[in-house]
Scaffold this motif. Structure first.
Motif, PDB file in Angstrom:
ATOM      1  N   THR A   5      64.396  57.818  38.079  1.00 57.68           N
ATOM      2  CA  THR A   5      65.115  58.896  37.403  1.00 57.68           C
ATOM      3  C   THR A   5      64.231  59.344  36.242  1.00 57.68           C
ATOM      4  N   GLU A  35      60.588  70.639  39.826  1.00 60.77           N
ATOM      5  CA  GLU A  35      61.556  69.543  39.979  1.00 60.77           C
ATOM      6  C   GLU A  35      62.914  69.921  39.384  1.00 60.77           C
ATOM      7  N   GLN A  39      66.265  70.031  41.643  1.00 59.57           N
ATOM      8  CA  GLN A  39      67.394  69.151  41.318  1.00 59.57           C
ATOM      9  C   GLN A  39      68.657  69.982  41.044  1.00 59.57           C
ATOM     10  N   PHE A  42      70.032  70.928  44.405  1.00 58.67           N
ATOM     11  CA  PHE A  42      70.686  69.773  45.037  1.00 58.67           C
ATOM     12  C   PHE A  42      72.040  69.485  44.374  1.00 58.67           C
ATOM     13  N   ALA A  43      72.099  69.715  43.078  1.00 52.87           N
ATOM     14  CA  ALA A  43      73.351  69.420  42.359  1.00 52.87           C
ATOM     15  C   ALA A  43      74.458  70.382  42.769  1.00 52.87           C
ATOM     16  N   ASP A  47      77.731  68.649  49.341  1.00 45.70           N
ATOM     17  CA  ASP A  47      77.207  67.296  49.371  1.00 45.70           C
ATOM     18  C   ASP A  47      76.060  67.166  50.385  1.00 45.70           C
ATOM     19  N   THR A  49      74.213  64.513  50.735  1.00 45.14           N
ATOM     20  CA  THR A  49      74.020  63.121  51.140  1.00 45.14           C
ATOM     21  C   THR A  49      74.296  62.959  52.624  1.00 45.14           C
ATOM     22  N   MET A  73      61.927  64.225  46.393  1.00 42.75           N
ATOM     23  CA  MET A  73      63.208  64.426  45.700  1.00 42.75           C
ATOM     24  C   MET A  73      64.374  64.395  46.679  1.00 42.75           C
ATOM     25  N   ALA A  74      64.173  64.951  47.878  1.00 42.65           N
ATOM     26  CA  ALA A  74      65.238  64.935  48.886  1.00 42.65           C
ATOM     27  C   ALA A  74      65.568  63.491  49.260  1.00 42.65           C
ATOM     28  N   ASN A  77      67.569  61.921  46.637  1.00 45.09           N
ATOM     29  CA  ASN A  77      68.914  62.486  46.494  1.00 45.09           C
ATOM     30  C   ASN A  77      69.796  62.268  47.727  1.00 45.09           C
ATOM     31  N   TYR A 153      65.978  64.195  36.675  1.00 41.99           N
ATOM     32  CA  TYR A 153      66.000  64.407  38.124  1.00 41.99           C
ATOM     33  C   TYR A 153      65.565  63.135  38.821  1.00 41.99           C
ATOM     34  N   LYS A 154      65.838  63.088  40.133  1.00 40.89           N
ATOM     35  CA  LYS A 154      65.521  61.883  40.912  1.00 40.89           C
ATOM     36  C   LYS A 154      64.376  62.130  41.872  1.00 40.89           C
TER      37      LYS A 154
END
Ligand code: VG1
Ligand code: CO
Length: 543
Positions: A5, A35, A39, A42-43, A47, A49, A73-74, A77, A153-154
């Motif tokens: 993170t 990034e 992110q 993605f937020a 969803d 995931t 990053m994908a 996440n 970000y992740k």
């Protein structure tokens, strides 16, 4: 695999424009800039995931680096599978087709479309939603908001993936499927058009040139036109995608696609010419010494779609962006179908296509498309014309002139004033806005303004409202002048002025466009004081 993170600082300029976030490469290369935006997407995305996503770009400078960052990053996440074009390449319409085919939650397309590429030129990123189309404003606004307060970000800590060959890889829990960028798209085209008929036409000596402008459509056009349809080798010009598009401007118009224009000029041995842009969603159509305006192209397509296999059941409706000429409206009238008028940008067609209210749609900016994907589609338009020529056995010029004789001609042109001072551009627009009330009813020579407004669109499907989409001067004889500022530039502001005049009389349909529109062009300047405010004597580009 370790998920890091990373602490970051927000930028305040990550607002997507007409088509995604576009900035100069050095802006994207700032620390954590890309990034942060990814992110934020993605937020806000549904969803992601455990879902599948599509990833690819037009091959411009920074495409490869960006893909590696986004993959990591994908994976961090929680994306389950990322389908990526080999070498990181995917045209915009191909990405749209892949999202739909794989029922992906969405896709990321790396492109600044027709803008130049290279270390100091433009880069861009766009998110497309699960229908395959550009995310609507109701998605991009929250993304922009999120990006203004993002603090971390992740990303997974791992090596880059080799994108040079097809096949599967894993990155942590995420599967990466590197696919041939052309296959799915070529299959879709073969379902829509009569490939046998087009092939026979090439066999009997029909000759064309396609200018890929060293952008993404090279591999697509070589496979489909030369390999599958049998066009002679060399049909595709500038077919190798280059990071800087060979130093050119990958915008298919008469100015930038000059190699193609030359090939179709004079005593040319070619019957047909076409070009596409950086990311493969635009098209320009040429006959021998003949240019088809994109607005006319849309109208011709609408009038003839039923002759082609993919559209043999007719059209449910059509749509055009507001500045696009009303040529297609006349066709819709005769066909007894509805014609919708939307703001500029393909994202506004998505709801209409999803709700089956329209089958075909287009924009004056060299964009046409149909319900086969949710993007405009350059090669699709080229194949549409090829199939039509094969059916009608007429030249491009004859097809268009017959169309004018039947429906009338909408003389049309767009004048672009590029990279003007943003403050001056804003002032010009706000002065125009302020003068709307007094302009109504005014007469300039032969032309009287019947109505004028700042175009506001209410989406007929979700009732969302988009305001300030361009100033319209609507004249009593159906002529129009439209002013709007571009939402895709990366330098200052670009003023676009769109001018249109209808001519029903066949005897008066063969004038030079600028000549036919001369009086209106002068009125456009008088009303907006373009020369006075910008200090520009002439537009930079006329299309
Ligand atoms: C331009 C065109 C618009 C098009 C957009 C994206 O936008 O006018 O019709 O949809 O580019 O096309 P603007 O805001 O600069 O006028 V592309 O080929 O860049 O994806
Ligand atoms: Co484009």
């Amino acid at each position: 695999m370790k998920i890091n993170t990373i602490k970051t600082q927000a930028y305040n300029d990550q607002e997507p424009g007409t088509s995604g976030l576009r900035k100069k490469v050095p802006v994207f290369q700032q620390s954590h800039y890309l990034e942060n935006f990814v992110q934020s997407v993605f937020a806000i995305a549904d969803d992601i995931t455990g879902q599948t996503m599509i990833l690819g770009g037009d091959g411009r400078y920074y495409n490869k680096q960006a893909i590696q960052i986004i993959l990591k990053m994908a994976a961090a996440n929680g994306v389950a599978k990322m389908i990526v074009g080999q070498h990181g390449l995917l045209s915009t319409p191909a990405a749209s087709a892949l999202i739909r085919k794989h029922q992906a939650v969405g896709g990321l397309i790396l492109s600044a479309s027709h803008n130049p590429g290279g270390p100091n030129a433009d880069f861009g990123i766009k998110f497309n939603i699960s229908n395959g189309g550009p995310a609507p404003t109701s998605f991009t606004e929250p993304v922009f908001k999120f990006s203004q307060t993002i603090s971390e970000y992740k990303i997974v800590d791992t090596d880059d993936i080799d994108l040079s060959s097809t096949g599967q890889h894993t990155m942590g829990d995420m599967v990466i499927d590197i696919i041939d960028p052309v296959d799915t798209y070529a299959e879709l085209m073969a379902q829509l058009f009569d490939f046998n008929r087009i092939r026979s036409m090439f066999e009997s000596g029909f000759s064309m040139r396609f200018d890929a402008m060293h952008a993404i459509t090279g591999p697509y056009a070589i496979e489909i036109l030369e390999n599958q349809l049998g066009a002679e080798s060399g049909t595709v010009m500038n077919g190798k995608p280059l990071e800087d598009f060979g130093g050119g401007h990958p915008d298919p118009n008469l100015v930038h696609a000059h190699d193609l224009v030359t090939a179709l000029s004079g005593n040319s041995q070619h019957d047909f010419g076409a070009a596409s842009d950086g990311d493969g969603d635009r098209n320009m159509i040429l006959g021998k010494n003949f240019f088809v305006t994109p607005s006319d192209s849309l109208a011709v397509m609408a009038a003839n779609a039923h002759l082609l296999p993919g559209y043999k059941n007719g059209l449910s409706g059509v749509a055009r962006s507001m500045p696009t000429s009303a040529a297609v409206d006349r066709v819709a009238d005769q066909l007894g179908i509805k014609c919708y008028e939307t703001p500029t940008g393909w994202k506004f067609f998505g709801n209409l296509l999803d709700a089956s209210k329209i089958t075909l749609c287009g924009e004056e900016s060299f964009g046409t498309g149909s319900d086969h994907v949710r993007e405009k589609d350059g090669l699709w338009a080229v194949l549409f014309w090829l199939n039509l020529i094969a059916v009608k056995q007429q030249s491009v010029e004859q097809i268009v002139k017959d169309h004018w004789a039947r429906f009338g001609r909408n003389y049309y042109c767009r004048h672009d004033y590029e990279a003007i001072n943003s403050q001056i551009a804003d002032e010009l627009m706000s002065r125009l806005r302020d003068s709307l009330v007094s302009l109504k009813g005014q007469t300039f020579g032969d032309y009287s303004i019947e109505n004028c407004d700042d175009f506001c669109y209410t989406d007929p499907v979700d009732n969302s409202i988009s305001e300030n989409q361009g100033i319209r001067l609507l004249f009593t004889d159906g002529s129009r002048i439209i002013y709007r500022l571009s939402g895709t530039g990366t330098e200052g502001a670009t003023l676009r002025v769109y001018i249109e005049k209808y001519e029903a009389d066949v005897a008066r349909q063969n004038e030079d466009t600028q000549q036919a529109l001369n009086a209106l062009i002068t009125i456009a300047d008088t009303v907006a004081s373009i020369k006075k405010l910008t200090g520009r004597e002439t537009p930079d580009v006329i299309t």
